[in-house]
Design a protein around this motif. Structure first.
Motif, mmCIF file in Angstrom:
data_model
loop_
_atom_site.group_PDB
_atom_site.id
_atom_site.type_symbol
_atom_site.label_atom_id
_atom_site.label_comp_id
_atom_site.label_asym_id
_atom_site.label_seq_id
_atom_site.Cartn_x
_atom_site.Cartn_y
_atom_site.Cartn_z
ATOM 1 N N ALA A 1 41.541 27.549 78.575
ATOM 2 C CA ALA A 1 42.856 26.937 78.846
ATOM 3 C C ALA A 1 43.236 27.084 80.314
ATOM 4 N N THR B 1 48.358 30.170 77.123
ATOM 5 C CA THR B 1 47.496 29.280 77.915
ATOM 6 C C THR B 1 47.660 29.521 79.412
ATOM 7 N N THR B 2 48.387 30.560 79.785
ATOM 8 C CA THR B 2 48.499 30.948 81.193
ATOM 9 C C THR B 2 48.000 32.392 81.328
ATOM 10 N N ALA C 1 58.224 25.374 81.103
ATOM 11 C CA ALA C 1 58.715 26.569 81.812
ATOM 12 C C ALA C 1 60.069 27.044 81.283
ATOM 13 N N ASP D 1 57.595 32.977 74.320
ATOM 14 C CA ASP D 1 58.868 33.702 74.146
ATOM 15 C C ASP D 1 59.788 32.952 73.175
ATOM 16 N N ASP E 1 50.809 28.722 89.209
ATOM 17 C CA ASP E 1 51.080 29.381 87.935
ATOM 18 C C ASP E 1 50.013 30.436 87.651
ATOM 19 N N GLY F 1 50.801 34.631 80.308
ATOM 20 C CA GLY F 1 50.991 34.663 78.856
ATOM 21 C C GLY F 1 49.955 35.558 78.196
ATOM 22 N N LYS G 1 63.632 28.080 77.535
ATOM 23 C CA LYS G 1 64.197 29.346 77.043
ATOM 24 C C LYS G 1 65.725 29.276 76.946
ATOM 25 N N ARG H 1 57.584 52.281 76.809
ATOM 26 C CA ARG H 1 57.448 50.857 77.087
ATOM 27 C C ARG H 1 58.196 50.427 78.350
ATOM 28 N N GLY I 1 51.117 27.878 74.729
ATOM 29 C CA GLY I 1 51.639 27.585 76.055
ATOM 30 C C GLY I 1 51.765 28.846 76.877
ATOM 31 N N GLY J 1 54.174 31.841 78.978
ATOM 32 C CA GLY J 1 55.094 32.858 78.479
ATOM 33 C C GLY J 1 56.417 32.289 78.017
ATOM 34 N N LEU K 1 45.304 25.101 84.585
ATOM 35 C CA LEU K 1 46.548 25.710 85.065
ATOM 36 C C LEU K 1 46.693 25.522 86.574
ATOM 37 N N GLU L 1 51.558 40.173 87.183
ATOM 38 C CA GLU L 1 51.623 41.095 86.037
ATOM 39 C C GLU L 1 50.313 41.875 85.895
ATOM 40 N N HIS M 1 58.253 33.460 87.369
ATOM 41 C CA HIS M 1 58.474 34.860 86.989
ATOM 42 C C HIS M 1 57.612 35.806 87.820
ATOM 43 N N ALA N 1 53.081 38.151 78.232
ATOM 44 C CA ALA N 1 54.151 37.606 77.384
ATOM 45 C C ALA N 1 53.779 37.508 75.910
HETATM 46 N N1 LIG Z 1 57.725 38.549 76.141
HETATM 47 C C1 LIG Z 1 57.212 39.255 77.116
HETATM 48 O O1 LIG Z 1 56.826 40.422 76.943
HETATM 49 C C2 LIG Z 1 57.055 38.617 78.457
HETATM 50 C C3 LIG Z 1 56.244 39.231 79.407
HETATM 51 C C4 LIG Z 1 56.090 38.631 80.644
HETATM 52 C C5 LIG Z 1 56.707 37.428 80.904
HETATM 53 N N2 LIG Z 1 57.473 36.846 79.947
HETATM 54 C C6 LIG Z 1 58.096 35.540 80.196
HETATM 55 O O2 LIG Z 1 57.072 34.594 80.412
HETATM 56 C C7 LIG Z 1 57.597 33.513 81.178
HETATM 57 C C8 LIG Z 1 56.636 33.127 82.267
HETATM 58 O O3 LIG Z 1 55.427 32.736 81.657
HETATM 59 P P1 LIG Z 1 54.339 31.866 82.450
HETATM 60 O O4 LIG Z 1 54.106 32.422 83.775
HETATM 61 O O5 LIG Z 1 53.227 31.690 81.529
HETATM 62 O O6 LIG Z 1 55.091 30.515 82.746
HETATM 63 P P2 LIG Z 1 55.463 29.244 81.868
HETATM 64 O O7 LIG Z 1 55.412 29.471 80.434
HETATM 65 O O8 LIG Z 1 56.738 28.768 82.449
HETATM 66 O O9 LIG Z 1 54.278 28.239 82.247
HETATM 67 C C9 LIG Z 1 54.161 27.764 83.573
HETATM 68 C C10 LIG Z 1 53.950 26.241 83.590
HETATM 69 O O10 LIG Z 1 52.605 25.942 83.236
HETATM 70 C C11 LIG Z 1 52.564 24.994 82.170
HETATM 71 N N3 LIG Z 1 51.354 25.325 81.452
HETATM 72 C C12 LIG Z 1 51.167 26.317 80.541
HETATM 73 N N4 LIG Z 1 49.867 26.401 80.227
HETATM 74 C C13 LIG Z 1 49.219 25.454 80.930
HETATM 75 C C14 LIG Z 1 47.855 25.080 81.046
HETATM 76 N N5 LIG Z 1 46.892 25.727 80.393
HETATM 77 N N6 LIG Z 1 47.552 24.048 81.858
HETATM 78 C C15 LIG Z 1 48.529 23.427 82.580
HETATM 79 N N7 LIG Z 1 49.823 23.748 82.535
HETATM 80 C C16 LIG Z 1 50.161 24.758 81.723
HETATM 81 C C17 LIG Z 1 53.869 25.214 81.459
HETATM 82 O O11 LIG Z 1 54.251 24.089 80.714
HETATM 83 C C18 LIG Z 1 54.821 25.483 82.617
HETATM 84 O O12 LIG Z 1 55.238 24.291 83.207
HETATM 85 C C19 LIG Z 1 58.932 33.985 81.706
HETATM 86 O O13 LIG Z 1 59.955 33.382 80.983
HETATM 87 C C20 LIG Z 1 58.907 35.475 81.453
HETATM 88 O O14 LIG Z 1 60.201 36.006 81.284
HETATM 89 C C21 LIG Z 1 57.656 37.423 78.747
#
Ligand SMILES: NC(=O)c1ccc[n+]([C@@H]2O[C@H](COP(=O)([O-])OP(=O)(O)OC[C@H]3O[C@@H](n4cnc5c(N)ncnc54)[C@H](O)[C@@H]3O)[C@@H](O)[C@H]2O)c1
Ligand SMILES: O=C(O)C(=O)C[C@@H](O)[C@H](O)[C@H](O)COP(=O)(O)O
Length: 543
Positions: A353, A313-314, A256, A293, A361, A317, A260, A424, A287, A289, A357, A368, A447, A321
């Motif tokens: 994937a 994988t979320t 998480a 990132d 999460d 994401g 970052k 955007r 992984g 987001g 999760l 989004e 997030h 992301a």
């Molecule tokens: N770049 C962009 O355009 C953009 C857009 C939206 C969000 N973001 C960023 O994305 C982040 C949030 O992303 P998120 O919600 O994916 O959270 P995250 O990346 O924090 O993942 C959430 C948790 O799930 C775990 N995990 C990931 N995939 C898994 C799976 N398949 N099975 C089990 N556990 C898993 C991770 O290790 C973490 O502990 C924030 O930092 C946000 O700012 C970026």
């Protein structure tokens, strides 16, 4: 006799891991790789074991790993390319369903021949490779019950040929998977802009087989960045890429938002430097987001930019992301304050994937998706409202449609405005307050949860500014709450949140700017709102 259902042997680079995982999926069983077991036991890569202790020592470790695996594992097992050289290891395979995946020598040279990271191929790789193939072929044949040629066949075709050769039917669940697997992935194009290349987002299953094509032939080294939670996946992908002939390293990041940070980025830069990463080498971010990132940011900053591939994988994401090329890290002063626009070379959304999760999460990602519904595609809202419980689970009836629709919204926007010079900004709906909350919570809030509160706030801001109708504003609360997302935040925190919002990337000078809705699917900018209206809107989300 008990033991593995299938044991795959064959030369390095023949695709044992890819085919092995496909087979395991089709048979509804587990996959194991003795090379990965050896690495885990020794605590270092195979190349280092060879270098430090020599081949004999490695073969002894490998023999132990094979002995343990054939005794304990009832699924699909694959062995390292040279395992059959050891007589005692060959004896352990007697009476097991061993399949030799073969490939033509010329094909082998083409696939891995020039990779100098392979311990046995370091000097004159082409000639060595031919010698190895000639020397080992009869040993593979000796232990194998069936031989399956892989030349000019896809991994799926090879897997089918293995099942046919052993006369093994798919398991019932495997049959279901096969239908999904065999379906061609959905491909969504992102146009190149601002001097960047176009790329594709693939949505489907078993997509990791696409990685080598995306990585391309010019890369020698690949760094697989993954979070702690996906340690096994990260290592499996690294091993698979190593089997394909790349010098592959895995870099484990914290889970998480803890990933970052500039410290984590610096740790990655160090690993790349020590591996001799050049401009033709490639980063793979697997992984959520937070991971993609960071992976994208490290790719953007290393040598002023190397190629990278996102494997989200979320839910969050996949729909947001990993798509669009915004990369970055947080600082003590705020969310995503340091970063770069650096689009990936491709995005692989493997829906399988999502099965692992955690539900919170998963639901975070729904924020989004719902955002995409409010700013551009109201059918998303209809689908969520039709089955809110289903929208909380990867097994929900509309999962792939929701994901695909949200990606299409994002794809269209970023294809025309990569660097956020206008359109955007609509993707930032709800994010001005969300990022302020995240900073206030020291990045411990998910997030998507913060975005949920942020969208209710933005809807109220639009309503109070006389721009949004009551029904659409109220719909935010009902749809977000129906999937379990929060609607409120601490009332006493407004002064801090207001301060945090000043460094939002949409601000210009002292002017705060928000995305609001002029109606469903009609996002617009609200500049410098009256402070009293802002406070009143916050009053509507205060707990
Ligand atoms: N770049 C962009 O355009 C953009 C857009 C939206 C969000 N973001 C960023 O994305 C982040 C949030 O992303 P998120 O919600 O994916 O959270 P995250 O990346 O924090 O993942 C959430 C948790 O799930 C775990 N995990 C990931 N995939 C898994 C799976 N398949 N099975 C089990 N556990 C898993 C991770 O290790 C973490 O502990 C924030 O930092 C946000 O700012 C970026
Ligand atoms: O891709 C975009 O543009 C977005 O704004 C998508 C947001 O959902 C995402 O959270 C993004 O990371 C926010 O970017 P930032 O520029 O506000 O940090």
């Amino acid at each position: 006799m008990s033991g593995p259902l299938i044991v795959l042997v064959g030369p390095m680079g023949v695709g044992k891991s890819t085919v092995g995982e496909l087979l395991a999926d089709r048979l509804g069983t587990g996959y194991r790789d003795t090379d990965a077991d050896v690495v885990a036991t020794a605590g270092k890569p195979i190349s280092e074991i060879f270098y430090d202790e020599g081949e004999e020592h490695f073969r002894a470790l490998e023999r132990q790993a094979v002995r343990a695996a054939v005794a304990e594992h009832g699924g699909v097992l694959s062995l390292g390319g040279g395992a059959v050289l050891d007589e005692a290891t060959r004896a352990l395979l007697a009476d097991h369903a061993v399949v030799y995946l073969s490939m033509d020598v010329d094909e082998a040279v083409k696939r891995v021949g020039l990779n100098t990271a392979r311990p046995l191929l370091a000097v004159n790789p082409r000639r060595k490779w031919r010698e190895l193939m000639e020397a080992r072929r009869h040993l593979y044949t000796e232990v194998a019950r069936a031989v399956v040629a892989t030349d000019e066949r896809t991994p799926e075709e090879v897997a089918q040929a293995v099942l046919d050769a052993l006369e093994l039917p798919d398991a019932p669940s495997g049959r279901e998977n096969r239908t999904m697997t065999d379906q061609a992935p959905t491909r969504i194009q992102i146009a190149g802009s601002a001097g960047t290349d176009p790329y594709e987002v693939l949505i489907g299953r078993q997509l990791l087989a696409e990685l080598p094509t995306l990585i391309g032939e010019r890369a020698q080294r690949v760094a697989v960045l993954h979070p702690e939670a996906l340690a096994e996946t990260g290592e499996a992908v690294r091993q698979d890429l190593a089997d394909q002939g790349y010098e592959a390293i895995a870099i484990q990041l914290p889970n998480a938002e803890e990933a970052k940070t500039v410290e984590v980025a610096a740790y990655c830069w160090k690993a790349l430097g020590q591996t001799g990463f050049t401009r033709t080498d490639v980063i793979v971010g697997i992984g959520g987001g937070a991971t993609t990132d960071v992976a994208g940011f490290v790719a953007a900053s290393w040598l002023r930019g190397v190629r990278w591939i996102a494997v989200p994988t979320t839910v969050l994401g996949m729909v947001d992301a990993a798509v669009g090329g915004k990369t970055g890290i947080n600082t003590a002063e705020g969310k995503n304050l340091v970063g770069a626009f650096h689009p990936p070379a491709g995005v692989l959304c493997d829906l399988a994937a999502l099965d692992s999760l955690p539900v919170n999460d998963y639901v975070s990602g729904m924020a989004e998706i719902i955002k995409a519904g409010f700013i551009a595609d109201p059918v998303i809202l209809d689908l969520v409202e039709a089955d809110p419980q289903g929208a909380r689970s990867p097994q929900g009836p509309h999962t792939s449609e929701l994901i695909e629709r949200a990606i299409r919204v994002k794809a269209e926007v970023v294809s025309s405005d990569l660097k956020e010079s206008g359109l955007r900004e609509i993707l930032n709906y709800g994010h001005t307050l969300a990022h302020a909350i995240e900073k206030n919570e020291r990045y411990k809030w998910r997030h998507g949860a913060a975005v949920s509160v942020g969208m209710v706030f933005a809807a109220e801001l639009g309503r109070l500014a006389g721009r949004l109708d009551d029904a659409t504003a109220d719909r935010h609360r009902t749809v977000l709450e129906s999937v379990g997302l929060p609607l409120t935040y601490r009332g006493d925190q407004w002064p801090k949140l207001l301060e945090n919002m000043k460094v939002d990337k949409k601000s210009r000078g002292n002017l705060l700017r928000f995305i609001v809705l002029d109606g469903l699917g009609k996002p617009a900018v609200l500049e410098g709102p009256d402070p009293a209206v802002l406070l009143a809107a916050y009053g509507e989300v205060s707990a």
